[in-house]
Design a protein around this motif. Structure first.
Motif, PDB file in Angstrom:
ATOM      1  N   GLN A 576       0.819  -1.303   0.142  1.00  0.00           N
ATOM      2  CA  GLN A 576       0.072  -0.030  -0.155  1.00  0.00           C
ATOM      3  C   GLN A 576       0.923   1.240  -0.029  1.00  0.00           C
ATOM      4  N   LEU A 577       2.013   1.294   0.802  1.00  0.00           N
ATOM      5  CA  LEU A 577       2.711   2.606   0.864  1.00  0.00           C
ATOM      6  C   LEU A 577       3.923   2.615   0.088  1.00  0.00           C
ATOM      7  N   GLY A 578       4.283   1.459  -0.807  1.00  0.00           N
ATOM      8  CA  GLY A 578       5.447   1.702  -1.781  1.00  0.00           C
ATOM      9  C   GLY A 578       6.634   1.301  -0.987  1.00  0.00           C
ATOM     10  N   SER A 579       7.774   1.639  -1.650  1.00  0.00           N
ATOM     11  CA  SER A 579       8.951   1.370  -1.007  1.00  0.00           C
ATOM     12  C   SER A 579       9.214   2.336   0.100  1.00  0.00           C
ATOM     13  N   ILE A 580       9.835   1.838   1.339  1.00  0.00           N
ATOM     14  CA  ILE A 580       9.933   2.645   2.487  1.00  0.00           C
ATOM     15  C   ILE A 580      11.447   2.426   2.909  1.00  0.00           C
ATOM     16  N   ALA A 581      11.833   3.609   3.057  1.00  0.00           N
ATOM     17  CA  ALA A 581      13.184   3.550   3.142  1.00  0.00           C
ATOM     18  C   ALA A 581      13.494   3.319   4.847  1.00  0.00           C
ATOM     19  N   PRO A 582      14.545   2.626   4.994  1.00  0.00           N
ATOM     20  CA  PRO A 582      14.928   2.211   6.522  1.00  0.00           C
ATOM     21  C   PRO A 582      14.921   3.491   7.305  1.00  0.00           C
ATOM     22  N   ALA A 583      15.458   4.657   7.025  1.00  0.00           N
ATOM     23  CA  ALA A 583      15.660   5.632   7.696  1.00  0.00           C
ATOM     24  C   ALA A 583      14.273   6.107   8.344  1.00  0.00           C
ATOM     25  N   ARG A 584      12.996   5.718   7.625  1.00  0.00           N
ATOM     26  CA  ARG A 584      11.644   5.818   8.179  1.00  0.00           C
ATOM     27  C   ARG A 584      10.947   4.851   8.911  1.00  0.00           C
ATOM     28  N   PHE A 585      11.398   3.601   8.730  1.00  0.00           N
ATOM     29  CA  PHE A 585      10.655   2.584   9.692  1.00  0.00           C
ATOM     30  C   PHE A 585      11.574   2.014  10.573  1.00  0.00           C
ATOM     31  N   ILE A 586      12.905   2.165  10.669  1.00  0.00           N
ATOM     32  CA  ILE A 586      14.058   1.793  11.499  1.00  0.00           C
ATOM     33  C   ILE A 586      13.464   2.298  13.004  1.00  0.00           C
ATOM     34  N   PRO A 587      13.511   3.748  13.062  1.00  0.00           N
ATOM     35  CA  PRO A 587      13.326   4.226  14.178  1.00  0.00           C
ATOM     36  C   PRO A 587      12.078   3.976  14.726  1.00  0.00           C
ATOM     37  N   LEU A 588      10.882   3.721  13.973  1.00  0.00           N
ATOM     38  CA  LEU A 588       9.679   3.513  14.264  1.00  0.00           C
ATOM     39  C   LEU A 588       9.744   1.927  15.130  1.00  0.00           C
ATOM     40  N   ALA A 589      10.580   0.898  14.361  1.00  0.00           N
ATOM     41  CA  ALA A 589      10.848  -0.214  14.707  1.00  0.00           C
ATOM     42  C   ALA A 589      11.488  -0.312  15.994  1.00  0.00           C
ATOM     43  N   GLU A 590      12.254   0.541  16.312  1.00  0.00           N
ATOM     44  CA  GLU A 590      13.160   0.702  17.489  1.00  0.00           C
ATOM     45  C   GLU A 590      12.256   1.258  18.584  1.00  0.00           C
ATOM     46  N   GLU A 591      11.242   2.109  18.304  1.00  0.00           N
ATOM     47  CA  GLU A 591      10.507   2.631  19.362  1.00  0.00           C
ATOM     48  C   GLU A 591       9.552   1.630  19.848  1.00  0.00           C
ATOM     49  N   THR A 592       9.110   0.997  18.811  1.00  0.00           N
ATOM     50  CA  THR A 592       7.991   0.004  18.999  1.00  0.00           C
ATOM     51  C   THR A 592       8.307  -1.427  19.618  1.00  0.00           C
ATOM     52  N   GLY A 593       9.983  -1.584  19.520  1.00  0.00           N
ATOM     53  CA  GLY A 593      10.445  -3.063  20.059  1.00  0.00           C
ATOM     54  C   GLY A 593      10.337  -3.848  18.718  1.00  0.00           C
ATOM     55  N   LEU A 594       9.791  -3.506  17.540  1.00  0.00           N
ATOM     56  CA  LEU A 594       9.692  -4.583  16.649  1.00  0.00           C
ATOM     57  C   LEU A 594      11.054  -4.701  16.055  1.00  0.00           C
ATOM     58  N   ILE A 595      11.957  -3.913  16.332  1.00  0.00           N
ATOM     59  CA  ILE A 595      13.515  -4.094  15.911  1.00  0.00           C
ATOM     60  C   ILE A 595      14.000  -5.320  16.356  1.00  0.00           C
ATOM     61  N   MET A 596      13.602  -5.803  17.226  1.00  0.00           N
ATOM     62  CA  MET A 596      14.017  -7.095  17.880  1.00  0.00           C
ATOM     63  C   MET A 596      13.579  -8.263  16.702  1.00  0.00           C
ATOM     64  N   PRO A 597      12.495  -8.541  16.428  1.00  0.00           N
ATOM     65  CA  PRO A 597      12.301  -9.518  15.710  1.00  0.00           C
ATOM     66  C   PRO A 597      12.951  -9.186  14.261  1.00  0.00           C
TER      67      PRO A 597
END
Ligand SMILES: Nc1nc2c(ncn2[C@@H]2O[C@@H]3COP(=O)(O)O[C@H]4[C@@H](O)[C@H](n5cnc6c(=O)[nH]c(N)nc65)O[C@@H]4COP(=O)(O)O[C@H]3[C@H]2O)c(=O)[nH]1
Length: 792
Positions: A576-597
């Protein structure tokens, strides 16, 4: 529907089952007894007849003997009429059972008589059959009953011919038996009333009778059923109606030496009355037993049924919602026990319900109202604010870095921290303010009756001040801070959900700004947060559906131009959102804890890929994987890496972990311990974005790292900005002195590369050599690179 029997019906069935066989048994016994009784009565009547016959025989034999003795006397033999009367009279006195004793001459005249003859004349018996037979047959005969001419009594005469010395008949000795008083017939024996004993001759004439002899003796009763039966069967038993119309059980037999028969009859009534008495008694007993048992069954059924019905009624009442219903503990032990257990069960249920209703409204850990109750209270507070025309504020309080506390100190410490925070909030806020815990480290506060923002700010500050004091958990001081989002009613919105959403957005804003802050909701926050929430949702979807891939960017040895490594860089193309740069989603993953998996997946995939390349026979290279700050601080980092290596079979020396300088510098002492452990594992360590994290030389000396990765922000303007050139020069020189390799990232031009080479930077990475690419493309490039070298 199956029909169920009541307890009472069961008990009555039981009574029926017991009483019916009992009655049947009694009836059978009664029948048997009746039969036996009849047999006994029959046997008794026969025995009575036989005794009478035997007694009569004895009587007659005695009479014969008496006659023979008398006949032998000279007085009698001579038939002396002058002297015989007085002698006979004496004899008669001695034997009153005989009506008379007399001698009759051959002409039939009674010449001697113990009883004085009427009118002084000699009576004649010449016409009597017994006289004629005695004379004619010249032997002792027993005559048929007749009324004696002298005595006037019914008699049966025994007649014995008397002979002279030449044997010529001189007369007849007559012994008339008084039939009315015939002694062998039992009269007074204790026999059932109506018992009759009688004697008759073969012509059917009554000889003797125990009952009413005067009436019956001498009567010919031939033709009556009993007489016919006796004459036909001689000896036996029969139930038959007698001449007096009384039904009796008769026994009958013959009297030897005569044509007489004896019959003894016991009235059927006697038997049936004894039988009916017996039957009546049994019936009464049976009925009494049945009544008693039925009464007991009724009593017991009531005793059992009443408490069971009470339990049933209570169950119905409970089903209808009367939950306070309890059953009286009553009745037999087992039922009382059931009632007791029923009550216990109800108590347990009530407790469970109370507990459930508590759990539905309160948070178990802190005892604060939970989300449900909070919503309720908030709605009420909104109503009050509207009525009173005051303001009301909702605060969303989220603890900063609480996850860290949980991960590093354990959940039980985390729980104690949450309890401590709850206590602080309760202590520092007014009683009228509702404090709730929504879950995790999220608390909410409803401030009522406020009139302006300054009061709200003061309360928020109070909360932050309260939390600023360290919490003491297990003797350890724990510092917490909170990000507080505030939404005001009715200023911001009027709907409860919007109010909550806005407070949440404001809280995120406070967090974004570094935490330990409070923020009022402002409308612009909304759009940003909505987008962020959407991204988080898609990120979770991508993780669950494995939508990530890895690109690899070559790391090149500047001198030889050979690819000596590859940096694994994650890629995410969302439907739906197309290609998303790591700079955009890695911090969110970091914040939500999703970075672990996610990080785990990257590690595993990169190691597997490198091992696959090695297995094709290519010269081995190392694969660099980015480790995020949260991953680096994660307690099980070492296990995750060990697992990835073990699973893929990659030698640790071909795995390089890129950790940013700022990550290492946050809690530097702790970081050094982790780095040392990783170093011992044999993996290579590289400090990413070097130059941006302000690490001091003293620390740098202690970092067990292999490589410093010069941040691309310095490389970008290296040829034009003397400051950047100076920094890069210094970094490379410092690295050399520390015996650490250097790699420059973001090299886009030959000029940059030439400059780096002049500084003796060992390796580089950047678009100048190649952009990050798929694993296949990288492999093709790698093969090629190992044969051809790029020009500098
Ligand atoms: N302008 C320019 N850029 C160049 C050049 N050469 C490489 N780059 C880009 O620079 C970034 C290098 O990665 P980074 O500094 O570790 O920075 C990475 C890294 O911090 C993070 N990241 C990427 N993949 C992962 C991952 O798997 N795990 C974690 N934790 N972080 C990752 O996202 C950041 C951005 O990644 P990318 O967008 O892939 O961006 C990459 C790469 O494509 C160049 O010559 N010029």
């Amino acid at each position: 529907m199956t029909r169920h029997w009541s307890v009472r019906a069961h008990l009555f069935a039981l009574v029926f089952a017991v009483v019916v066989p009992l009655v049947a048994l009694l009836s059978y016994n009664l029948y048997q007894d009746t039969k036996k009784n009849a047999q006994q009565v029959n046997a008794a009547s026969l025995a009575l007849a036989q005794i009478t016959a035997s007694d009569t025989e004895h009587f007659l034999n005695d009479a014969v003997e008496l006659m023979q003795r008398i006949a032998r006397r000279p007085l009698v033999r001579d038939v002396d009429p002058q002297h015989c009367d007085p002698v006979f009279a004496e004899l008669h006195d001695l034997n009153p059972k005989y009506a008379n004793i007399g001698v009759i001459n051959t002409s039939g005249k009674v010449i001697c008589s113990a009883v004085i003859q009427p009118a002084g004349k000699q009576a004649s018996v010449a016409h009597t059959e017994w006289f004629q037979r005695a004379m004619g047959e010249n032997r002792l005969v027993l005559g048929k009953p007749f009324i004696g001419p002298i005595t006037g009594k019914w008699v049966a005469v025994m007649a014995l011919p008397l002979h002279d010395k030449y044997g010529v008949i001189k007369g007849v000795l007559a012994l008339p038996i008084d039939l009315v008083n015939f002694t062998p017939v039992v009269r007074n024996a204790a026999l059932p009333a109506g018992t009759m004993i009688g004697i008759m001759d073969s012509a059917g004439m009554v000889i003797a009778r125990s009952k009413d002899p005067e009436k019956w003796v001498g009567k010919n009763i031939r033709g009556t059923p009993i007489v016919e039966i006796i004459l036909a069967r001689k000896t036996g038993e029969a139930e038959v109606t007698g001449v007096d119309h009384v039904s009796r059980l008769y026994g009958f037999t013959t009297i030897r030496g005569t044509d007489w028969f004896t019959a003894a009859g016991i009235p059927s009534d006697a038997l049936s009355s004894s039988v009916s008495n017996y039957a009546l008694r049994n019936t009464v007993i049976g009925l009494a037993i049945m009544l008693v048992v039925a009464a007991l069954a009724y009593f017991f059924s009531r005793r059992i049924e009443r408490p069971i019905r009470a339990i049933s009624d209570a169950a119905k009442a409970i089903a209808q919602g009367q939950l306070d219903t309890r059953v009286a503990v009553d009745g037999p032990e087992e039922i009382a026990d059931v009632a007791n257990q029923f009550n216990v069960m109800l108590d347990v249920r009530k407790e469970a319900e109370e507990r459930l209703s508590y759990l539905a409204q309160y948070d178990v850990l802190t005892g604060l109202p939970n989300r449900n109750m909070f919503r309720d209270r908030l709605e009420q507070a909104m109503g009050r604010a509207k009525r009173n025309e005051t303001l009301m504020a909702v605060m969303f309080i989220d603890l900063d870095r609480f996850k860290e506390i949980n991960d590093t100190l354990g959940h039980s410490v985390g729980d104690r921290v949450l309890q401590g925070v709850a206590e602080r909030l309760k202590h520092f806020l007014r009683d009228v303010d509702t404090i709730a815990r929504l879950g995790g480290d999220e608390f909410t506060v409803v401030l009522e009756g406020v009139h302006d923002a300054s009061q709200i700010t003061a309360a928020a500050q109070k909360i932050r001040d309260a939390l600023a004091q360290p919490l003491l958990v297990d003797g350890r001081e724990i510092f917490v801070s909170a990000s507080i989002g505030i939404s005001v009613y009715p200023t911001d919105v009027e709907e409860i959900d919007d109010l909550l959403k806005n407070a949440d957005i404001a809280m995120y804003q406070a967090k974004q700004n570094g935490g330990d802050a409070h923020h009022f909701f402002v409308a612009e926050m909304n759009a940003h947060t909505t987008e962020r929430l959407e991204l988080e949702g898609r990120l979770r979807y991508a993780l669950a559906h494995q939508k990530f891939t890895l690109d690899y960017q070559p790391q090149v040895d500047i001198r030889s131009g050979r690819i000596i490594g590859a940096e694994a860089l994650i890629r995410w193309h969302d439907e739906q959102l197309g290609s998303i740069a790591p700079a955009r989603f890695i911090p969110l993953a970091e914040e939500t804890g999703l970075i672990m998996p996610i990080g785990e997946w990257v590690l595993h995939t990169a190691c597997a890929q490198n091992k696959a390349w090695q297995d094709t026979g290519c010269a081995p290279i190392s694969v660099a994987v980015n480790i995020s700050p949260r991953q680096f601080r994660q307690a099980n980092l070492l296990e995750t890496i060990t697992q990835a290596l073990a699973d893929t079979g990659l030698n640790p020396c071909f795995l390089e972990l890129e950790i940013t300088e700022s990550t290492i510098m946050h809690q530097a002492e702790k970081s050094i311990i982790t780095l040392e452990k990783l170093h011992k594992m044999g993996v290579r360590l590289s400090v990413d974005d070097f130059g941006t994290g302000y690490s001091s030389l003293s620390y740098l000396k202690r970092f067990p790292v292999h490589k410093l990765k010069i941040d691309q922000s310095f490389v970008r303007d290296i040829n034009v900005d003397p400051d950047d050139a100076a920094i890069v020069t210094a970094v490379i020189a410092m690295a050399r002195s520390l015996n650490v390799l250097t790699i420059a990232e973001g090299v886009e031009t030959g000029g940059q590369l030439a400059f780096l080479d002049s500084l003796e930077c060992g390796e580089y990475q950047g678009y100048y050599f190649a952009k990050p690419m798929s694993a296949d493309k990288f492999f093709a490039l790698l093969r090629n690179n190992q044969t051809e070298l790029p020009e500098l």
